[in-house]
Design a protein around this motif. Structure first.
Motif, PDB file in Angstrom:
ATOM      1  N   VAL A 117       1.068  -1.326  -0.072  1.00 28.43           N
ATOM      2  CA  VAL A 117       0.024  -0.167   0.006  1.00 28.43           C
ATOM      3  C   VAL A 117       0.737   1.315  -0.089  1.00 28.43           C
ATOM      4  CG1 VAL A 117      -1.880   1.218   1.193  1.00 28.43           C
ATOM      5  CG2 VAL A 117      -1.706  -1.350   1.221  1.00 28.43           C
ATOM      6  N   LEU A 118       2.023   1.149   0.886  1.00 25.02           N
ATOM      7  CA  LEU A 118       2.690   2.702   0.930  1.00 25.02           C
ATOM      8  C   LEU A 118       3.257   3.160  -0.405  1.00 25.02           C
ATOM      9  CD1 LEU A 118       3.553   4.495   2.993  1.00 25.02           C
ATOM     10  CD2 LEU A 118       5.821   3.103   3.602  1.00 25.02           C
ATOM     11  N   PRO A 119       3.936   2.213  -1.086  1.00 21.92           N
ATOM     12  CA  PRO A 119       4.460   2.736  -2.515  1.00 21.92           C
ATOM     13  C   PRO A 119       3.260   3.699  -3.193  1.00 21.92           C
ATOM     14  CG  PRO A 119       5.262   0.512  -2.081  1.00 21.92           C
ATOM     15  CD  PRO A 119       4.225   0.742  -0.995  1.00 21.92           C
ATOM     16  N   THR A 120       2.190   3.199  -3.230  1.00 18.17           N
ATOM     17  CA  THR A 120       1.131   3.465  -4.126  1.00 18.17           C
ATOM     18  C   THR A 120       0.798   5.052  -3.706  1.00 18.17           C
ATOM     19  OG1 THR A 120       0.362   1.535  -4.850  1.00 18.17           O
ATOM     20  CG2 THR A 120      -1.199   3.510  -5.093  1.00 18.17           C
ATOM     21  N   VAL A 121       0.663   5.096  -2.112  1.00 21.90           N
ATOM     22  CA  VAL A 121       0.113   6.169  -1.439  1.00 21.90           C
ATOM     23  C   VAL A 121       1.275   7.143  -1.735  1.00 21.90           C
ATOM     24  CG1 VAL A 121      -0.057   7.249   0.851  1.00 21.90           C
ATOM     25  CG2 VAL A 121      -1.073   5.096   0.081  1.00 21.90           C
ATOM     26  N   LEU A 122       2.738   7.083  -1.481  1.00 19.94           N
ATOM     27  CA  LEU A 122       3.601   7.767  -1.703  1.00 19.94           C
ATOM     28  C   LEU A 122       3.826   8.384  -3.194  1.00 19.94           C
ATOM     29  CD1 LEU A 122       6.411   6.396   0.552  1.00 19.94           C
ATOM     30  CD2 LEU A 122       5.001   8.229   0.997  1.00 19.94           C
ATOM     31  N   PHE A 123       3.721   7.444  -3.971  1.00 21.41           N
ATOM     32  CA  PHE A 123       3.975   7.610  -5.574  1.00 21.41           C
ATOM     33  C   PHE A 123       2.792   9.041  -6.013  1.00 21.41           C
ATOM     34  CE2 PHE A 123       3.049   7.237  -9.983  1.00 21.41           C
ATOM     35  CZ  PHE A 123       4.147   7.349 -10.532  1.00 21.41           C
TER      36      PHE A 123
ATOM     37  N   LEU B 274       2.975  12.282  -3.914  1.00 26.00           N
ATOM     38  CA  LEU B 274       3.929  13.209  -4.256  1.00 26.00           C
ATOM     39  C   LEU B 274       3.658  13.761  -5.821  1.00 26.00           C
ATOM     40  CD1 LEU B 274       7.288  11.318  -3.444  1.00 26.00           C
ATOM     41  CD2 LEU B 274       6.321  13.341  -2.251  1.00 26.00           C
ATOM     42  N   ARG B 275       3.005  12.914  -6.720  1.00 21.72           N
ATOM     43  CA  ARG B 275       2.865  13.482  -7.995  1.00 21.72           C
ATOM     44  C   ARG B 275       1.486  14.182  -7.851  1.00 21.72           C
ATOM     45  NH1 ARG B 275       6.362  12.792 -11.553  1.00 21.72           N
ATOM     46  NH2 ARG B 275       4.567  13.801 -12.692  1.00 21.72           N
ATOM     47  N   LEU B 276       0.620  14.044  -6.733  1.00 20.99           N
ATOM     48  CA  LEU B 276      -0.741  15.247  -6.915  1.00 20.99           C
ATOM     49  C   LEU B 276       0.062  16.327  -6.194  1.00 20.99           C
ATOM     50  CD1 LEU B 276      -3.242  12.885  -5.210  1.00 20.99           C
ATOM     51  CD2 LEU B 276      -3.266  13.856  -7.387  1.00 20.99           C
ATOM     52  N   LEU B 277       0.816  16.514  -5.056  1.00 20.87           N
ATOM     53  CA  LEU B 277       1.435  17.720  -4.724  1.00 20.87           C
ATOM     54  C   LEU B 277       2.351  18.265  -5.703  1.00 20.87           C
ATOM     55  CD1 LEU B 277       2.147  19.247  -2.046  1.00 20.87           C
ATOM     56  CD2 LEU B 277       4.154  17.776  -1.886  1.00 20.87           C
ATOM     57  N   PHE B 278       3.388  17.639  -6.585  1.00 20.39           N
ATOM     58  CA  PHE B 278       4.054  18.398  -7.388  1.00 20.39           C
ATOM     59  C   PHE B 278       3.170  18.878  -8.507  1.00 20.39           C
ATOM     60  CE2 PHE B 278       7.642  15.204  -6.553  1.00 20.39           C
ATOM     61  CZ  PHE B 278       7.964  15.862  -5.449  1.00 20.39           C
ATOM     62  N   HIS B 279       2.067  18.411  -8.898  1.00 19.44           N
ATOM     63  CA  HIS B 279       1.332  18.953 -10.084  1.00 19.44           C
ATOM     64  C   HIS B 279       0.328  20.322  -9.570  1.00 19.44           C
ATOM     65  CE1 HIS B 279      -1.345  18.893 -13.630  1.00 19.44           C
ATOM     66  NE2 HIS B 279      -2.188  19.238 -12.762  1.00 19.44           N
TER      67      HIS B 279
ATOM     68  N   PRO C 190      -0.308  15.485 -14.929  1.00 16.41           N
ATOM     69  CA  PRO C 190      -1.325  15.071 -13.902  1.00 16.41           C
ATOM     70  C   PRO C 190      -0.752  13.940 -13.484  1.00 16.41           C
ATOM     71  CG  PRO C 190      -2.453  15.792 -15.744  1.00 16.41           C
ATOM     72  CD  PRO C 190      -0.892  15.953 -16.183  1.00 16.41           C
ATOM     73  N   ALA C 191      -1.350  13.603 -12.197  1.00 20.90           N
ATOM     74  CA  ALA C 191      -0.911  12.146 -11.517  1.00 20.90           C
ATOM     75  C   ALA C 191      -1.564  11.197 -11.897  1.00 20.90           C
ATOM     76  CB  ALA C 191      -1.620  12.355  -9.768  1.00 20.90           C
ATOM     77  N   GLY C 192      -2.881  11.261 -12.784  1.00 23.15           N
ATOM     78  CA  GLY C 192      -3.362  10.255 -13.528  1.00 23.15           C
ATOM     79  C   GLY C 192      -3.027   9.773 -14.817  1.00 23.15           C
TER      80      GLY C 192
ATOM     81  N   CYS D 206      -6.530   2.880  -9.674  1.00 23.05           N
ATOM     82  CA  CYS D 206      -7.591   3.316 -10.598  1.00 23.05           C
ATOM     83  C   CYS D 206      -8.402   4.542 -10.276  1.00 23.05           C
ATOM     84  CB  CYS D 206      -8.576   2.283 -10.369  1.00 23.05           C
ATOM     85  SG  CYS D 206      -7.877   0.508 -11.195  1.00 23.05           S
ATOM     86  N   LEU D 207      -8.696   5.075  -9.101  1.00 18.74           N
ATOM     87  CA  LEU D 207      -9.299   6.153  -8.806  1.00 18.74           C
ATOM     88  C   LEU D 207      -8.484   7.295  -9.083  1.00 18.74           C
ATOM     89  CD1 LEU D 207     -10.757   5.162  -5.555  1.00 18.74           C
ATOM     90  CD2 LEU D 207     -11.914   5.492  -7.474  1.00 18.74           C
ATOM     91  N   VAL D 208      -7.135   7.468  -8.819  1.00 14.07           N
ATOM     92  CA  VAL D 208      -6.517   8.573  -9.338  1.00 14.07           C
ATOM     93  C   VAL D 208      -6.422   8.579 -10.797  1.00 14.07           C
ATOM     94  CG1 VAL D 208      -4.178   9.702  -9.332  1.00 14.07           C
ATOM     95  CG2 VAL D 208      -5.087   8.438  -7.186  1.00 14.07           C
ATOM     96  N   THR D 209      -6.319   7.739 -11.613  1.00 16.50           N
ATOM     97  CA  THR D 209      -6.240   7.611 -13.094  1.00 16.50           C
ATOM     98  C   THR D 209      -7.518   7.998 -13.527  1.00 16.50           C
ATOM     99  OG1 THR D 209      -4.585   5.637 -13.102  1.00 16.50           O
ATOM    100  CG2 THR D 209      -5.990   6.218 -14.918  1.00 16.50           C
ATOM    101  N   SER D 210      -8.759   7.760 -12.926  1.00 16.84           N
ATOM    102  CA  SER D 210      -9.842   8.011 -13.532  1.00 16.84           C
ATOM    103  C   SER D 210     -10.395   9.464 -13.256  1.00 16.84           C
ATOM    104  CB  SER D 210     -11.055   7.290 -12.815  1.00 16.84           C
ATOM    105  OG  SER D 210     -10.960   5.955 -13.246  1.00 16.84           O
ATOM    106  N   PHE D 211      -9.815  10.170 -12.023  1.00  9.97           N
ATOM    107  CA  PHE D 211     -10.341  11.373 -11.652  1.00  9.97           C
ATOM    108  C   PHE D 211      -9.396  12.427 -11.941  1.00  9.97           C
ATOM    109  CE2 PHE D 211     -13.262   8.404  -9.304  1.00  9.97           C
ATOM    110  CZ  PHE D 211     -14.622   9.121  -9.799  1.00  9.97           C
ATOM    111  N   GLU D 212      -8.096  12.225 -12.163  1.00 13.72           N
ATOM    112  CA  GLU D 212      -6.868  13.179 -12.108  1.00 13.72           C
ATOM    113  C   GLU D 212      -6.179  12.794 -13.468  1.00 13.72           C
ATOM    114  OE1 GLU D 212      -6.405  15.556 -10.216  1.00 13.72           O
ATOM    115  OE2 GLU D 212      -8.025  15.023  -8.559  1.00 13.72           O
ATOM    116  N   GLY D 213      -6.845  12.209 -14.400  1.00 13.61           N
ATOM    117  CA  GLY D 213      -5.949  11.799 -15.728  1.00 13.61           C
ATOM    118  C   GLY D 213      -6.284  12.848 -16.599  1.00 13.61           C
TER     119      GLY D 213
END
Length: 380
Positions: A58-64, A67-72, A81-83, A157-164
């Motif tokens: 779980v942790l690698p997905t949360v961190l990845f 950070l992508r959401l923060l940087f964007h 975009p993170a997605g 999947c949620l990040v890809t769908s809503f932040e893509g």
């Protein structure tokens, strides 16, 4: 008047064994719900193991994505975009790799804890079926690893769908903007409509000494190199397009199958060796060293032996959206159609579908059988 007493042997034969309440003696090898629940609780009480599972899965997905959401959010012009589609395939492969390691570790632990804790003898003398003791570990362990993988993949999947980002309408193929959703025959027909324009852009091998190719030469080059051109087209399309819902389902099922197999192999191998550390090290080496080497280099006269590895069979089954980010251009047989829309991310010729299924089932049934056999024959 005297009443005939029932012999003690008959009373014992009709009584249920401890841990087998409600089951006839002919089904004593089946684990009961209480036995499964107890084993699941024993595993979950190992805090260090549970923390390791969460950290690896779980942790690698949360961190990845965090950070992508923060940087964007800070600099949207520099960071995509993170997605983005590329991030989805990278994260899915990351979940699969770390999930395999975590599941193998969990399986090795489940298969050796009774021995390392000195509890195996006490379990045997209670009269429980040894086969039931082994089979109880399978649902007990899968009930831990499957939800964790599902949680990590759902976040993906949620990040890809809503932040893509919006999907493009064309596919960039070496500077040529081709329509999307072509199969190989459609791409070849489309390229052959304007061969002279394609000659200056596509990396076509027109032959030695050819500087100005004729239409016939370009058509011949396209026809002979359409396999590699379509592989590049497919990789470009998948790399720039968000996966459809049905493709996400395929990828999720593939990741769950991969981690489930890792758990079963770790459980069977751990039961065979009785050593958790040895089992974990061997399976990690198999996943990150042996399988990548043998899947991208064809050994003379040994290709059928390479195909017996579970990692190679699972790579061939790998869904198309993931294979595009891991396949080797121009390698082996190239991306080959497989089951459930998979395309083998291999550098060796793909095996027939029936052989791929046989290898996967062989590892599942084989290692489960070996682990159960060792449990039933081990000295208490």
């Amino acid at each position: 008047m005297t009443t005939a007493e029932t012999p003690v042997s008959q009373e014992r034969s009709g009584a249920a064994e401890p841990g087998q309440r409600g089951l006839p003696r002919t089904l004593a090898w089946l684990p009961t719900g209480d036995l499964i629940t107890t084993k699941n609780l024993e595993i979950r009480k190992r805090r260090g193991l549970m923390i390791t599972m969460v950290v690896l899965i779980v942790l690698p997905t949360v961190l990845f994505y965090g950070l992508r959401l923060l940087f964007h959010a800070i600099d949207p012009n520099t960071y995509a975009p993170a997605g983005s589609p590329g991030f989805f395939s990278q994260t899915s492969n990351l979940i699969a790799e770390f999930g395999f390691i975590a599941a193998a570790t969990l399986g090795a632990t489940a298969g050796t804890t009774d021995l390392s804790d000195g509890m195996f003898r006490h379990l045997v003398i209670t009269g429980r079926s040894r086969l039931a003791l082994y089979l109880a570990r399978i649902p007990a362990g899968l009930a831990i690893i499957i939800p964790l993988v599902a949680l990590a993949f759902t976040m993906n999947c949620l990040v890809t769908s809503f932040e893509g980002s919006p999907n493009p309408t064309t596919v960039a193929l070496y500077g040529v903007n081709a329509p999307e959703h072509f199969n190989q025959a459609q791409l070849e027909a489309w390229l052959l409509e304007s061969p002279q324009q394609d000659a200056g852009r596509l990396p076509l091998n027109l032959g030695p000494g050819v500087t100005t190719a004729t239409t016939a030469q370009v058509r011949s080059a396209i026809d002979s190199q359409i396999d590699s051109l379509y592989a590049s087209y497919l990789a470009s399309e998948l790399g720039d397009t968000n996966p459809a819902d049905n493709e996400m389902v395929k990828i999720g099922l593939w990741v769950e199958l991969d981690t489930g197999i890792a758990f079963l192999v770790g459980l069977g191998f751990g039961s065979l060796t009785g050593q958790r550390t040895t089992t974990t090290i061997v399976l990690i080496a198999l996943e990150i060293i042996v399988t990548p080497l043998l899947s991208h280099a064809q050994l003379p006269y040994f290709v059928d032996g390479q195909r017996l590895l579970i990692g190679i069979a699972m790579d061939q089954l790998r869904p198309v959206a993931l294979a595009a980010s891991t396949s080797v251009a121009g390698g082996g047989g190239g991306p080959g159609q497989a089951l459930f829309g998979g395309r083998g991310a291999l550098g060796i010729p793909p095996m027939p579908t029936w052989a791929m299924i046989s290898v996967i089932l062989g590892w599942i049934v084989g290692w489960s059988g070996i682990g159960a056999w060792r449990m039933m024959t081990r000295d208490a």
